[in-house]
Design a protein around this motif. Sequence first.
Motif, PDB file in Angstrom:
ATOM      1  N   VAL A 183       0.636  -1.227  -0.028  1.00 43.36           N
ATOM      2  CA  VAL A 183      -0.014  -0.024   0.211  1.00 43.36           C
ATOM      3  C   VAL A 183       0.893   1.397   0.025  1.00 43.36           C
ATOM      4  O   VAL A 183       0.638   2.311  -0.764  1.00 43.36           O
ATOM      5  N   ASP A 184       1.890   1.094   0.737  1.00 43.68           N
ATOM      6  CA  ASP A 184       2.688   2.448   0.904  1.00 43.68           C
ATOM      7  C   ASP A 184       3.429   2.502  -0.286  1.00 43.68           C
ATOM      8  O   ASP A 184       3.692   3.822  -0.908  1.00 43.68           O
ATOM      9  N   ALA A 185       4.005   1.331  -0.869  1.00 44.05           N
ATOM     10  CA  ALA A 185       4.858   1.588  -2.188  1.00 44.05           C
ATOM     11  C   ALA A 185       3.938   2.135  -3.344  1.00 44.05           C
ATOM     12  O   ALA A 185       4.308   2.907  -4.158  1.00 44.05           O
ATOM     13  N   GLY A 186       2.720   1.701  -3.177  1.00 44.86           N
ATOM     14  CA  GLY A 186       1.659   2.161  -4.315  1.00 44.86           C
ATOM     15  C   GLY A 186       1.374   3.749  -4.168  1.00 44.86           C
ATOM     16  O   GLY A 186       1.374   4.155  -5.128  1.00 44.86           O
ATOM     17  N   SER A 187       1.195   4.129  -2.930  1.00 44.43           N
ATOM     18  CA  SER A 187       0.913   5.545  -2.868  1.00 44.43           C
ATOM     19  C   SER A 187       2.129   6.428  -3.315  1.00 44.43           C
ATOM     20  O   SER A 187       2.014   7.398  -3.585  1.00 44.43           O
ATOM     21  N   ARG A 188       3.151   5.725  -3.223  1.00 41.81           N
ATOM     22  CA  ARG A 188       4.619   6.651  -3.617  1.00 41.81           C
ATOM     23  C   ARG A 188       4.886   6.357  -4.967  1.00 41.81           C
ATOM     24  O   ARG A 188       5.868   6.744  -5.545  1.00 41.81           O
ATOM     25  N   GLY A 189       4.141   5.185  -5.588  1.00 45.07           N
ATOM     26  CA  GLY A 189       4.483   5.250  -7.061  1.00 45.07           C
ATOM     27  C   GLY A 189       5.666   4.494  -7.312  1.00 45.07           C
ATOM     28  O   GLY A 189       6.281   4.270  -8.394  1.00 45.07           O
ATOM     29  N   GLN A 190       5.934   3.560  -6.188  1.00 50.40           N
ATOM     30  CA  GLN A 190       7.273   2.555  -6.244  1.00 50.40           C
ATOM     31  C   GLN A 190       6.822   1.197  -7.243  1.00 50.40           C
ATOM     32  O   GLN A 190       5.530   0.992  -7.335  1.00 50.40           O
ATOM     33  N   VAL A 191       7.784   0.335  -7.515  1.00 48.91           N
ATOM     34  CA  VAL A 191       7.789  -0.791  -7.945  1.00 48.91           C
ATOM     35  C   VAL A 191       6.736  -1.671  -7.091  1.00 48.91           C
ATOM     36  O   VAL A 191       7.405  -1.866  -5.827  1.00 48.91           O
ATOM     37  N   LEU A 192       5.740  -2.607  -7.549  1.00 49.23           N
ATOM     38  CA  LEU A 192       5.030  -3.301  -6.672  1.00 49.23           C
ATOM     39  C   LEU A 192       5.260  -4.862  -6.918  1.00 49.23           C
ATOM     40  O   LEU A 192       4.974  -5.504  -5.995  1.00 49.23           O
ATOM     41  N   TRP A 193       5.759  -5.404  -8.270  1.00 51.88           N
ATOM     42  CA  TRP A 193       5.678  -6.796  -8.261  1.00 51.88           C
ATOM     43  C   TRP A 193       6.666  -7.395  -7.253  1.00 51.88           C
ATOM     44  O   TRP A 193       6.367  -8.650  -6.909  1.00 51.88           O
ATOM     45  N   PRO A 194       7.661  -6.820  -6.899  1.00 50.78           N
ATOM     46  CA  PRO A 194       8.655  -7.946  -5.928  1.00 50.78           C
ATOM     47  C   PRO A 194       7.764  -8.000  -4.470  1.00 50.78           C
ATOM     48  O   PRO A 194       7.662  -9.468  -3.923  1.00 50.78           O
ATOM     49  N   PHE A 195       7.019  -7.346  -4.047  1.00 45.98           N
ATOM     50  CA  PHE A 195       6.162  -7.430  -2.879  1.00 45.98           C
ATOM     51  C   PHE A 195       5.037  -8.279  -3.124  1.00 45.98           C
ATOM     52  O   PHE A 195       4.517  -9.140  -2.205  1.00 45.98           O
ATOM     53  N   LEU A 196       4.280  -8.214  -4.253  1.00 43.67           N
ATOM     54  CA  LEU A 196       3.185  -8.987  -4.609  1.00 43.67           C
ATOM     55  C   LEU A 196       3.732 -10.387  -4.939  1.00 43.67           C
ATOM     56  O   LEU A 196       2.805 -11.251  -4.434  1.00 43.67           O
ATOM     57  N   LEU A 197       4.967 -10.734  -5.473  1.00 43.61           N
ATOM     58  CA  LEU A 197       5.459 -11.866  -5.664  1.00 43.61           C
ATOM     59  C   LEU A 197       5.776 -12.674  -4.254  1.00 43.61           C
ATOM     60  O   LEU A 197       5.338 -13.670  -4.049  1.00 43.61           O
ATOM     61  N   LEU A 198       6.195 -11.728  -3.370  1.00 49.58           N
ATOM     62  CA  LEU A 198       6.607 -12.305  -1.698  1.00 49.58           C
ATOM     63  C   LEU A 198       5.201 -12.400  -1.414  1.00 49.58           C
ATOM     64  O   LEU A 198       5.041 -13.543  -0.475  1.00 49.58           O
ATOM     65  N   LEU A 199       4.190 -11.685  -1.506  1.00 50.41           N
ATOM     66  CA  LEU A 199       2.856 -11.856  -0.749  1.00 50.41           C
ATOM     67  C   LEU A 199       2.302 -13.313  -1.279  1.00 50.41           C
ATOM     68  O   LEU A 199       1.581 -14.070  -0.563  1.00 50.41           O
ATOM     69  N   SER A 200       2.314 -13.430  -2.775  1.00 48.82           N
ATOM     70  CA  SER A 200       1.604 -14.619  -3.274  1.00 48.82           C
ATOM     71  C   SER A 200       2.461 -16.154  -2.720  1.00 48.82           C
ATOM     72  O   SER A 200       1.824 -16.816  -2.357  1.00 48.82           O
ATOM     73  N   GLY A 201       3.789 -15.835  -2.308  1.00 50.64           N
ATOM     74  CA  GLY A 201       4.256 -16.930  -1.994  1.00 50.64           C
ATOM     75  C   GLY A 201       4.077 -17.209  -0.691  1.00 50.64           C
ATOM     76  O   GLY A 201       3.995 -18.400  -0.106  1.00 50.64           O
ATOM     77  N   LEU A 202       3.777 -16.187   0.365  1.00 52.57           N
ATOM     78  CA  LEU A 202       3.276 -16.370   1.488  1.00 52.57           C
ATOM     79  C   LEU A 202       2.153 -17.138   1.835  1.00 52.57           C
ATOM     80  O   LEU A 202       1.876 -17.904   2.483  1.00 52.57           O
ATOM     81  N   PHE A 203       1.186 -16.515   0.821  1.00 48.16           N
ATOM     82  CA  PHE A 203      -0.126 -17.294   0.852  1.00 48.16           C
ATOM     83  C   PHE A 203      -0.142 -18.709   0.382  1.00 48.16           C
ATOM     84  O   PHE A 203      -0.687 -19.598   1.126  1.00 48.16           O
ATOM     85  N   VAL A 204       0.792 -19.339  -0.725  1.00 48.38           N
ATOM     86  CA  VAL A 204       0.912 -20.581  -0.993  1.00 48.38           C
ATOM     87  C   VAL A 204       1.479 -21.345   0.143  1.00 48.38           C
ATOM     88  O   VAL A 204       1.208 -22.416   0.671  1.00 48.38           O
ATOM     89  N   ALA A 205       2.426 -20.798   0.772  1.00 41.12           N
ATOM     90  CA  ALA A 205       3.261 -21.413   2.227  1.00 41.12           C
ATOM     91  C   ALA A 205       2.341 -21.537   3.029  1.00 41.12           C
ATOM     92  O   ALA A 205       2.165 -22.649   3.619  1.00 41.12           O
ATOM     93  N   GLU A 206       1.542 -20.553   3.358  1.00 44.37           N
ATOM     94  CA  GLU A 206       0.436 -20.749   4.465  1.00 44.37           C
ATOM     95  C   GLU A 206      -0.432 -21.867   4.341  1.00 44.37           C
ATOM     96  O   GLU A 206      -1.030 -22.601   4.997  1.00 44.37           O
ATOM     97  N   ALA A 207      -1.225 -21.865   2.963  1.00 44.11           N
ATOM     98  CA  ALA A 207      -2.039 -22.867   2.650  1.00 44.11           C
ATOM     99  C   ALA A 207      -1.499 -24.412   2.642  1.00 44.11           C
ATOM    100  O   ALA A 207      -1.994 -25.299   3.199  1.00 44.11           O
ATOM    101  N   ALA A 208      -0.314 -24.480   2.403  1.00 44.21           N
ATOM    102  CA  ALA A 208       0.430 -25.870   2.239  1.00 44.21           C
ATOM    103  C   ALA A 208       0.541 -26.122   3.572  1.00 44.21           C
ATOM    104  O   ALA A 208       0.552 -27.435   3.993  1.00 44.21           O
ATOM    105  N   ALA A 209       1.400 -25.426   4.624  1.00 47.73           N
ATOM    106  CA  ALA A 209       1.383 -25.600   5.815  1.00 47.73           C
ATOM    107  C   ALA A 209       0.025 -26.121   6.532  1.00 47.73           C
ATOM    108  O   ALA A 209      -0.007 -27.142   7.397  1.00 47.73           O
ATOM    109  N   GLY A 210      -0.967 -25.127   6.390  1.00 53.45           N
ATOM    110  CA  GLY A 210      -2.060 -25.490   7.021  1.00 53.45           C
ATOM    111  C   GLY A 210      -2.772 -26.706   6.702  1.00 53.45           C
ATOM    112  O   GLY A 210      -3.530 -27.297   7.514  1.00 53.45           O
TER     113      GLY A 210
END
Length: 614
Positions: free
Chosen positions: A76-103
């Motif tokens: 959110v903060d990077a988007g409001s400042r116009g920074q690159v978002l894809w590294p954060f989005l990729l990390l967030l996707s990986g966290l979602f997958v890891a959480e689902a697999a472990a759960g």
Amino acid sequence: MSDTAVADGTPSGPGPGEDAAGRPPRTADTRTTAGSVAALFRLTEGHRRGIAAATGLTLAASAVGLAQPLVAKHVVDAGSRGQVLWPFLLLLSGLFVAEAAAGATGRFLLDRMGEGVVRTVRHGLVTRLLRLEMRELDRRRRGDLVSRVTADTTLLRDVMSQALVDLLTGCLVSAGALVLMLWLDPLLLLLVVLTVALAAAVVTTLLKGMRTASEQTQSSVGAIAAELERALAALPVVRVYRAEEREARRIGRRVDSAHGAGVRAARLAAVMSSAVELAVQGSFLLVLVVGGVRAGSGGADSLGDLVAFLLYASYLVMPLSSVFRAIGLIQRGTGAYLRIDEVLALPEEPARPPARAMPRPDPPGTPPALELTDVRFSYVPGRPVLRGAALTVPRHGLVALVGRSGAGKSTLFSLITRLYDPDSGTIRYDGRPAAALSRRESRAGIALVDQNTHVLEGTLRENLTYAAPDATEDDIVRVVRLARLGHVVRRLPGGLDGRLGDHGGSLSAGERQRVALARALLARPRLLLLDEHTSHLDAVNETALTRTLGAVTRDCAVLVITHRLATVRHADRIIVLQDGRTVASGRHDELLATSPAYRELAATHALHPEGRGS
């Protein structure tokens, strides 16, 4: 002290680790949630590595989930400042997958653990029920005991696979969320805590009622099973006397009781669920309104902080709602646990004779197969059934036991087979006192055909070989011929491997008697006990089986309860039982001349060719 006074091996006082009732001690008071958790946790012995792994995976999934709001804050903060978002989005996707697999893995391990615990409990219950002392079994309803193995353990499985770990992980995840929320915004955290505390107070007041309603539900379900088992076992009688509606109403009252308790539990669960939902929605609404106002006025650090706090609020409230639900489920499961624990604490037949029961040397010469001396017994204290019974059964020959209904004949058989032990007196098997033998040792070499002629669901072969699983085909053919079961084998689809139905429903009463007799003969016993074994046979089959018994007595001792005059006349010795006492013994003609009690039996048709009598 008599030889059998200590035959059951029951110590006079509580043993090590037992209370005054001889039950295993409870290490926790199940009236409280903490005590209930401790009691249920004891059942997980042998599965705790799986629980630890599942808990670790669940916590890992929760930790990954706790990291996601921080990443979302940076998005959110990077988007409001116009920074690159894809590294954060990729990390967030990986966290979602890891959480689902472990759960998912953790949930599978928990479900498997729950099934494992229930399997262990069911094995323990089945073993205990099959070994219960007969006095204890007589006091309880079979259907209710079966319900504890089925319905109660199913509820317990849900508790073991969900509630315990949800309680632990929910508390830990909530604690982590609290720390991070405190770091982000203490004021908003205070609002959330106040909302959740209000819901917790409501839930706490409802827990006792939830547990009581659950116990009543489980008890009512057990009563339904008991009443239904009673009606189905006597279904021909129910139908002949047109009692279907009466039995339906009787069982229906139990159904209504279970329904009422279930509705009360549902009402309380609905209130608890509403309280939790209000806490979730209320806390979100408060955070959104107050946080949004503060963010708009510049009172908060950033919009990203508000987003992160809202996400952490979900990580606080949702696990806490799981905790509340887990506590409610634990209270319900505690009722099932107590019913199961009650059965596991019931006394069972001892596997070994007591250490203080020293064997006595065999008397000189060849001892009889069975000897009873001055045996006394009562099912209920103060109401004796046997008042001094005595008899001797030689190693070979036929001994008949006669007497009026209620004289104690079948009770004597129950003592001889060690289903019960006498209050006083001596029982000897091949010269060895019962007190020196375990019950299994006492029963070794004994075969029984009782009045109920128990035929088990299964094939004819399974029923015949029940006492001799390793019997050869030639042995089976021999007893089929001796018991005159050839036409049954030819009639059944599949012959010896044809199924007999529940309680032998595809057989006539006489055929069931012959199956029971063949089963006993296949065991090649040293002592054969027959209780009205020809009561359902016609004259032709009775005569043939009488000849068979004559051949059997050359190989073993036979003790028979009978009202059949033909059997009595062929007996080597007749024992007359009257009001629980042995009053005469001898052969038929001798007793007619010397025993008023025996003459009375004959004169009043208690002995007769047709075998009428109880």
